[in-house]
Design an enzyme around this catalytic site. Structure first.
Site, PDB file in Angstrom:
ATOM      1  N   ILE A 275      39.768  36.457  45.730  1.00  0.00           N
ATOM      2  CA  ILE A 275      38.460  36.041  46.220  1.00  0.00           C
ATOM      3  C   ILE A 275      38.452  34.515  46.231  1.00  0.00           C
ATOM      4  CG2 ILE A 275      37.235  38.102  45.464  1.00  0.00           C
ATOM      5  CD1 ILE A 275      36.291  36.576  43.026  1.00  0.00           C
TER       6      ILE A 275
ATOM      7  N   ILE B 254      41.959  34.009  41.957  1.00  0.00           N
ATOM      8  CA  ILE B 254      40.785  33.300  42.456  1.00  0.00           C
ATOM      9  C   ILE B 254      41.260  32.060  43.195  1.00  0.00           C
ATOM     10  CG2 ILE B 254      38.736  31.991  41.781  1.00  0.00           C
ATOM     11  CD1 ILE B 254      38.671  33.893  39.289  1.00  0.00           C
ATOM     12  N   GLU B 255      40.640  31.791  44.315  1.00  0.00           N
ATOM     13  CA  GLU B 255      40.927  30.577  45.078  1.00  0.00           C
ATOM     14  C   GLU B 255      39.689  29.698  45.099  1.00  0.00           C
ATOM     15  OE1 GLU B 255      41.824  29.066  49.672  1.00  0.00           O
ATOM     16  OE2 GLU B 255      41.613  31.205  49.233  1.00  0.00           O
ATOM     17  N   ILE B 256      39.909  28.406  44.946  1.00  0.00           N
ATOM     18  CA  ILE B 256      38.863  27.405  45.161  1.00  0.00           C
ATOM     19  C   ILE B 256      39.319  26.545  46.320  1.00  0.00           C
ATOM     20  CG2 ILE B 256      37.496  25.552  44.161  1.00  0.00           C
ATOM     21  CD1 ILE B 256      37.070  28.136  42.695  1.00  0.00           C
TER      22      ILE B 256
END
Length: 212
Positions: free
Chosen positions: A120, A167-169
């Site tokens: 996500i 998790i991606e930022i």
């Protein structure tokens, strides 16, 4: 759709804890569409926005600590009818629903980190602040930059939660959205998808920041 009302019992309830024994739910089977050719009209789906992402976890407590302290989510109340271990968190217009896993082998390897895996992604306006926070918390991450047109590069950070879910930022809004085909129309969410929020015992439909 053909609807069939079913009452849960031990014979058809394969995953204990997901629903209460005796609780009713509806099974809907697809029915052949009688409209064909030019008679079929396209109607936009009444969808508004992403509501939540659900995650199995080895420890609900550890996952709550991660999502609140690392990503700033807020723990909220769950419906009291749920009879299984879990937690709901919310912020940025989206929820994270945690469910205690029964078997660890259903969870990914927390030490494996590959940007090509399922993940996500959260839009960010200050990538360096996230880098600093990950360093302060001693969280392993991958960093890369995707070259875009006209100098609109995208910066990405990838890291895992305690159960190996990636998790991606990113600052992906630097890249313009261009539809690749004629099917479908892009709909942008509005404030209506934000649920009512209760602050100091008062409900309000507006958007708020968490007060300290």
């Amino acid at each position: 759709m053909q609807e069939q009302e079913v009452r849960l019992n031990h014979a058809n309830h394969k995953e204990e804890g997901e629903l209460k024994m005796g609780e009713k739910f509806t099974i809907c089977e697809p029915r052949t569409n009688e409209r064909k050719g030019d008679e079929e009209e396209e109607h936009p789906l009444p969808l508004m926005a992403l509501n939540h992402v659900s995650r199995l976890c080895r420890s609900v407590k550890d996952s709550i600590d991660f999502y609140t302290k690392v990503l700033g989510f807020v723990l909220i109340e769950r419906p009291p009818s749920f009879n299984f271990d879990g937690a709901w968190l919310f912020n940025y217009g989206v929820g994270i629903h945690l469910v205690q896993a029964k078997e660890d082998d259903k969870l990914p390897d927390p030490n494996h980190l590959d940007p090509m895996d399922n993940h996500i992604s959260f839009q960010c306006e200050d990538m360096e602040a996230i880098v600093q926070k990950l360093n302060d918390l001693n969280i392993k991450y991958l960093k890369r930059t995707v070259d875009g047109e006209n100098g609109s590069n995208i910066d990405q950070l990838f890291f895992n939660d305690p159960d190996g879910f990636m998790i991606e930022i990113c600052n992906c809004e630097n890249l313009k959205l261009v539809p690749a085909g004629s099917l479908g129309k892009i709909r942008l969410p509005d404030d209506r998808h934000v649920p009512p929020i209760e602050i100091d015992g008062h409900k309000d439909n507006g958007s708020h920041e968490k007060s300290e």
